[in-house]
Design a protein around this motif. Structure first.
Motif, short mmCIF file in Angstrom:
data_model
loop_
_atom_site.label_atom_id
_atom_site.label_comp_id
_atom_site.label_asym_id
_atom_site.label_seq_id
_atom_site.Cartn_x
_atom_site.Cartn_y
_atom_site.Cartn_z
N ASP A 106 0.82 -1.21 0.00
CA ASP A 106 0.00 0.00 0.00
C ASP A 106 0.85 1.26 0.00
O ASP A 106 0.46 2.28 0.55
N VAL A 107 2.03 1.18 -0.61
CA VAL A 107 2.94 2.32 -0.69
C VAL A 107 3.11 2.69 -2.16
O VAL A 107 3.27 1.82 -3.02
N LEU A 108 3.04 3.97 -2.44
CA LEU A 108 3.25 4.48 -3.79
C LEU A 108 4.42 5.47 -3.74
O LEU A 108 4.41 6.38 -2.91
N TYR A 109 5.41 5.26 -4.59
CA TYR A 109 6.55 6.17 -4.66
C TYR A 109 6.35 7.12 -5.83
O TYR A 109 5.97 6.69 -6.92
N TYR A 110 6.59 8.39 -5.61
CA TYR A 110 6.38 9.38 -6.64
C TYR A 110 7.67 10.13 -6.95
O TYR A 110 8.55 10.28 -6.10
N ASP A 111 7.77 10.58 -8.21
CA ASP A 111 8.90 11.40 -8.65
C ASP A 111 8.53 12.87 -8.60
O ASP A 111 9.33 13.72 -8.22
N ASP A 112 7.32 13.16 -9.02
CA ASP A 112 6.84 14.52 -9.14
C ASP A 112 5.82 14.78 -8.02
O ASP A 112 4.99 13.91 -7.74
N PRO A 113 5.85 15.95 -7.38
CA PRO A 113 4.88 16.20 -6.30
C PRO A 113 3.44 16.38 -6.79
O PRO A 113 2.54 16.59 -6.00
N VAL A 114 3.22 16.29 -8.09
CA VAL A 114 1.86 16.27 -8.63
C VAL A 114 1.59 14.83 -9.07
O VAL A 114 2.16 14.35 -10.04
N VAL A 115 0.75 14.15 -8.30
CA VAL A 115 0.50 12.71 -8.50
C VAL A 115 -0.77 12.54 -9.32
O VAL A 115 -1.83 13.08 -8.98
N ALA A 116 -0.66 11.79 -10.41
CA ALA A 116 -1.82 11.48 -11.26
C ALA A 116 -2.71 10.47 -10.54
O ALA A 116 -2.23 9.48 -10.00
N LEU A 117 -4.01 10.72 -10.54
CA LEU A 117 -4.96 9.83 -9.85
C LEU A 117 -5.44 8.69 -10.74
O LEU A 117 -5.83 7.64 -10.24
N SER A 118 -5.40 8.86 -12.05
CA SER A 118 -5.87 7.80 -12.97
C SER A 118 -5.12 6.49 -12.78
O SER A 118 -5.76 5.44 -12.69
N PRO A 119 -3.78 6.46 -12.72
CA PRO A 119 -3.11 5.18 -12.53
C PRO A 119 -3.46 4.50 -11.21
O PRO A 119 -3.56 3.28 -11.14
N ILE A 120 -3.69 5.29 -10.17
CA ILE A 120 -4.08 4.73 -8.88
C ILE A 120 -5.45 4.06 -9.00
O ILE A 120 -5.64 2.92 -8.58
N ALA A 121 -6.40 4.76 -9.62
CA ALA A 121 -7.75 4.21 -9.79
C ALA A 121 -7.74 2.99 -10.70
O ALA A 121 -8.41 1.99 -10.42
N GLU A 122 -6.98 3.04 -11.79
CA GLU A 122 -6.92 1.91 -12.72
C GLU A 122 -6.36 0.67 -12.03
O GLU A 122 -6.85 -0.44 -12.25
N GLU A 123 -5.36 0.84 -11.19
CA GLU A 123 -4.79 -0.30 -10.47
C GLU A 123 -5.81 -0.90 -9.52
O GLU A 123 -5.92 -2.13 -9.40
N ARG A 124 -6.58 -0.06 -8.85
CA ARG A 124 -7.61 -0.56 -7.93
C ARG A 124 -8.68 -1.35 -8.69
O ARG A 124 -9.17 -2.37 -8.21
#
Length: 176
Positions: A106-124
Motif C-alpha cells: 500500500d505504498v506508492l513512490y512518486y517522482d513529481d509532487p503532482v500525482v496522477a490519480l488515474s493510474p491509482i484508480a486503474e490499479e484498484r
C-alpha cells in the motif's frame, strides 16, 4: 496548473486536503477479457502530511458490465471500495533486492509532487475485477454439445458422463 485528475502534494499543509474527481477509463485500456464496459470512476478522498510522506485515504465507486465465464452472458456489476495508500518520494524506495512485506503493498513512490490519480484508480479496478466472473454463484453454464444456456432451460442433450480412465477396465469386462 492543476489538473482535475491529479493531486498536488505541495499544497497539502498541516490540515488534510480533500479531493474528488470523475475519471473516464475505457474498458479497452484495462485489457481484461471479461470486462465489457466500465462507467466513469468516482474517486473521493483526502490526503494528509505524515512523517516522510503523505497518507491518502479514498473511496472509489464505479460499475459496468462483465461477461460470465460459464454462460458468456453480460451482467452488470458495481464496486464501492475504500482504500489507503502511503505516498513517499522515490528516493525513499527500498533497494530492488529487498524483500517486500505486506505493508509495502500500500505504498506508492512518486517522482513529481503532482500525482496522477488515474493510474491509482486503474490499479484498484484491475485488482477488484474477478479472474473468472460469474453472473450468479450457481451458474450452470453452456451445454457442451449444443451450446444452449443451461440457466434458461435444460437442453435435452443426452450426456453420457464417462471417465476415460475406466475405459481399460470396461474393455476387460467385455472380454470376460
Amino acid at each position: 496548473m492543476k489538473h482535475p485528475d491529479s493531486l498536488s502534494l505541495e499544497s497539502v499543509a498541516s490540515e488534510p486536503q480533500t479531493f474528488g474527481c470523475e475519471l473516464t477509463v475505457p474498458a479497452s485500456v484495462l485489457d481484461r477479457e471479461p470486462l465489457i464496459a466500465l462507467s466513469p470512476l468516482r474517486l473521493d478522498g483526502e490526503v494528509s502530511r505524515i512523517e516522510g510522506g503523505y497518507a491518502l485515504s479514498a473511496r472509489l465507486v464505479y460499475g459496468g458490465e462483465l461477461e460470465c465465464s460459464r454462460c458468456l452472458a453480460a451482467y452488470p456489476f458495481r464496486e464501492d471500495e475504500t482504500f489507503s495508500l502511503v505516498l513517499y518520494p522515490r528516493e525513499k524506495q527500498p533497494a530492488p533486492d529487498v524483500e517486500l512485506g505486506a505493508g509495502d503493498l500500500d505504498v506508492l513512490y512518486y517522482d513529481d509532487p503532482v500525482v496522477a490519480l488515474s493510474p491509482i484508480a486503474e490499479e484498484r479496478v484491475q485488482m477488484a475485477l474477478p479472474m473468472k466472473p460469474l453472473c450468479q454463484a450457481d451458474c450452470r453454464g453452456l451445454c457442451v454439445d449444443c451450446g444452449k444456456d443451461l440457466n434458461q432451460a435444460a437442453c435435452g442433450c443426452a450426456h453420457a458422463v464417462s471417465d476415460p480412465r475406466w475405459e481399460a477396465l470396461k474393455a476387460l469386462r467385455e472380454k470376460v
